[in-house]
Scaffold this active site. Structure first.
Site, PDB file in Angstrom:
ATOM      1  N   CYS A  20      -0.540  -2.319  10.464  1.00 11.17           N
ATOM      2  CA  CYS A  20      -0.823  -2.945   9.163  1.00 11.17           C
ATOM      3  C   CYS A  20      -0.562  -4.448   9.222  1.00 11.17           C
ATOM      4  O   CYS A  20      -1.339  -5.240   8.708  1.00 11.17           O
ATOM      5  CB  CYS A  20       0.074  -2.375   8.062  1.00 11.17           C
ATOM      6  SG  CYS A  20       0.320  -0.608   8.107  1.00 11.17           S
ATOM      7  N   ASP A  21       0.551  -4.842   9.813  1.00  5.82           N
ATOM      8  CA  ASP A  21       1.022  -6.217   9.648  1.00  5.82           C
ATOM      9  C   ASP A  21       0.980  -7.082  10.908  1.00  5.82           C
ATOM     10  O   ASP A  21       1.219  -8.292  10.838  1.00  5.82           O
ATOM     11  CB  ASP A  21       2.466  -6.199   9.105  1.00  5.82           C
ATOM     12  CG  ASP A  21       2.542  -5.530   7.733  1.00  5.82           C
ATOM     13  OD1 ASP A  21       1.551  -5.643   6.984  1.00  5.82           O
ATOM     14  OD2 ASP A  21       3.552  -4.894   7.433  1.00  5.82           O
ATOM     15  N   CYS A  53       5.212  -1.145  10.122  1.00  2.00           N
ATOM     16  CA  CYS A  53       3.863  -0.759  10.529  1.00  2.00           C
ATOM     17  C   CYS A  53       3.159  -1.906  11.253  1.00  2.00           C
ATOM     18  O   CYS A  53       2.660  -2.842  10.612  1.00  2.00           O
ATOM     19  CB  CYS A  53       3.058  -0.320   9.305  1.00  2.00           C
ATOM     20  SG  CYS A  53       1.371   0.149   9.708  1.00  2.00           S
TER      21      CYS A  53
END
Ligand code: NDP
Length: 335
Positions: free
Chosen positions: A160-161, A157
Site C-alpha cells: 500500500c505505502d 503494508c
C-alpha cells in the site's frame, strides 16, 4: 475438498437463547464487518434484493481507514484517501438498501438452519445466511513512538505505502515470509532496506530467504530489536535499535530511515466464530477452494479473515462479491 467432508458442525454448544430473548429479529442476509469485502458483499446482496443488514464492527471501514493514500485500487486514477474510499463504498451499499448498524458480534450459534448472532451481548439477530467479513488486524510492536508516527512513516503494508518511499531508505521488522516478501518488494523501489530480525535466523521459507540474501540493497540486521522510532514529531527520521549478542552484550544503534514497515504477522478476526467455523492454526477461516463456503451451510467468509496470501483491498472486494453470489444461490436453493 476432503477437508470439508470431514468437517462437522458442532451441535448443542452454549445456546444464545437466553440472551436478548425479547429483542430478536429475523433477516435474510447478515454481513459482519465493514471493510472492502463487507461493503462489496453488501452492494451485491442489496442489488439482489437480499435486504442485507451489516454490523460494522469495532473499526468501521476496516484496515483501509488506517492508511493514508490508496493508489492501487482500480478506478481511482489520482489515488484516493483510504477513509474517503470506504465512505464511498458505504454510500454505494446504502444506496441499494443495505442497513448499516453500529455494533460488535459477541457470540454466535450456528448449530441450526437459522443462524443466531448476538450483537453487543444484547440483541439476537436470526439470519438465513451470514457473510463473515471481519478482516485481520496487523500486529504492531506496541511502542508509543510507533503509534505517534502511524500515517507519518509507520505502516503495516508495503504494497500500500511502499511507493511513497521511492529512492529512500526504509526498515522492515519481522523474519517471516511476509517480511521477506515486503523487504524484496521495497528493495525494488527504495535505495536501501534494513530487515530487522530479533533472532539470529529468518523464519521465512528457504526460497524467500534466498531472495532476500540475493538482493544487494537489503541489509539484514540479525539479533536486533526496535527500541524507539524517532522523528520530528510528524514524520519518521530513524529507528533506535538494540543489538544483542548473548545475554549480557547489548548495544544501542540508530539507523536513519524515512519509513518503518511492520511485518510481524496479522491476527484474523475469527475468534468469536471458532466454536463453529473451521480455521487454520493461525485462525484464518477455511473456505472451500474457489468459493466462499465455510464448513457451515449458509455461512460464508470473504476478505482478509480467510486470506493470508493476497490481503489487498481489491482481492477482499472480489471475494466479497463472491460471498454475495454464493449467498444468493444458497438462499435460492433453500426456498
Ligand atoms: P509469521 O508469524 O510467519 O512471522 C512473523 C515474524 O515476525 C517472525 O519472524 C517473528 O519473529 C517476528 N515477530 C513477531 N513478533 C515480533 C516482535 N514483537 N518483534 C519482532 N519480531 C517479531 O508471519 P508472516 O506474516 O510472515 O506469515 C504468516 C503466514 O503467511 C505464514 O504461514 C507464511 O508462510 C504465510 N505467507 C506466505 C506467503 C507466500 O506464500 N507468498 C507470503 C506471506 C506470508 P520470530 O521468528 O522470532 O518469532
Amino acid at each position: 475438498m476432503d477437508l470439508f467432508k470431514k468437517m462437522e458442525v458442532p451441535k448443542n454448544l452454549s445456546s444464545v437463547d437466553s440472551i436478548g430473548g425479547k429483542d430478536t429479529e429475523h433477516v435474510k442476509c447478515l454481513i459482519i464487518g465493514s471493510g472492502p469485502a463487507g461493503y462489496t458483499a453488501a452492494i451485491y446482496a442489496a442489488r439482489a434484493n437480499l435486504k442485507p443488514v451489516m454490523i460494522q464492527g469495532m473499526q468501521a471501514g476496516g484496515q483501509l481507514t488506517t492508511t493514508t493514500e490508496v493508489e492501487n485500487f482500480p478506478g481511482y486514477p489520482q489515488g484516493t484517501d483510504g477513509t474517503a474510499m470506504m465512505e464511498d463504498l458505504k454510500k454505494q451499499a446504502e444506496r441499494f438498501g443495505t442497513e448499516i448498524r453500529w455494533g460488535m458480534v459477541t457470540k454466535v450459534d450456528f448449530s441450526s438452519d437459522v443462524h443466531k448472532v448476538v450483537i453487543d451481548d444484547e440483541k439476537v439477530i436470526l439470519a438465513d445466511a451470514v457473510i463473515i467479513a471481519t478482516g485481520a488486524t496487523a500486529k504492531y510492536l506496541g511502542l508509543e513512538s510507533e503509534e505517534k508516527y502511524k500515517g507519518g512513516g509507520v505502516s503495516a503494508c508495503a504494497t500500500c505505502d511502499g511507493f511513497f518511499y521511492r529512492g529512500k531508505e526504509v526498515a522492515v521488522v519481522g523474519g517471516g515470509d511476509t517480511a521477506a516478501e515486503e523487504a524484496t518488494y521495497l528493495a525494488n523501489l527504495c535505495k536501501k532496506v534494513y530487515l530487522i530480525i530479533r533472532k539470529d535466523y529468518l523464519r521465512a521459507s528457504k526460497a524467500m530467504q534466498k531472495r532476500v540474501f540475493d538482493t544487494p540493497n537489503i541489509e539484514v540486521l540479525f539479533e536486533h530489536s526496535t527500541k524507539e522510532i524517532i522523528g520530528d514529531g510528524n514524520v519518521v527520521q530513524g529507528v533506535k535499535l538494540i543489538k544483542r549478542k548473548g545475554e549480557s552484550d547489548e548495544k544501542e544503534v540508530t539507523i536513519k530511515v524515512d519509513g518503518f514497515f511492520l511485518a510481524i504477522g496479522h491476527t484474523p478476526n475469527s475468534e468469536v466464530f471458532k466454536p463453529y467455523i473451521e480455521t487454520d492454526e493461525t485462525g484464518y477461516i477455511l473456505t472451500k477452494q474457489g468459493s466462499t463456503h465455510t464448513n457451515v451451510p449458509g455461512v460464508f467468509a470473504c476478505g482478509d479473515v480467510q486470506d493470508h496470501v493476497y490481503r489487498q483491498a481489491v482481492t477482499a472486494a472480489g471475494t466479497g462479491c463472491m460471498a454475495a453470489l454464493d449467498t444468493e444461490r444458497y438462499l435460492a436453493q433453500k426456498h
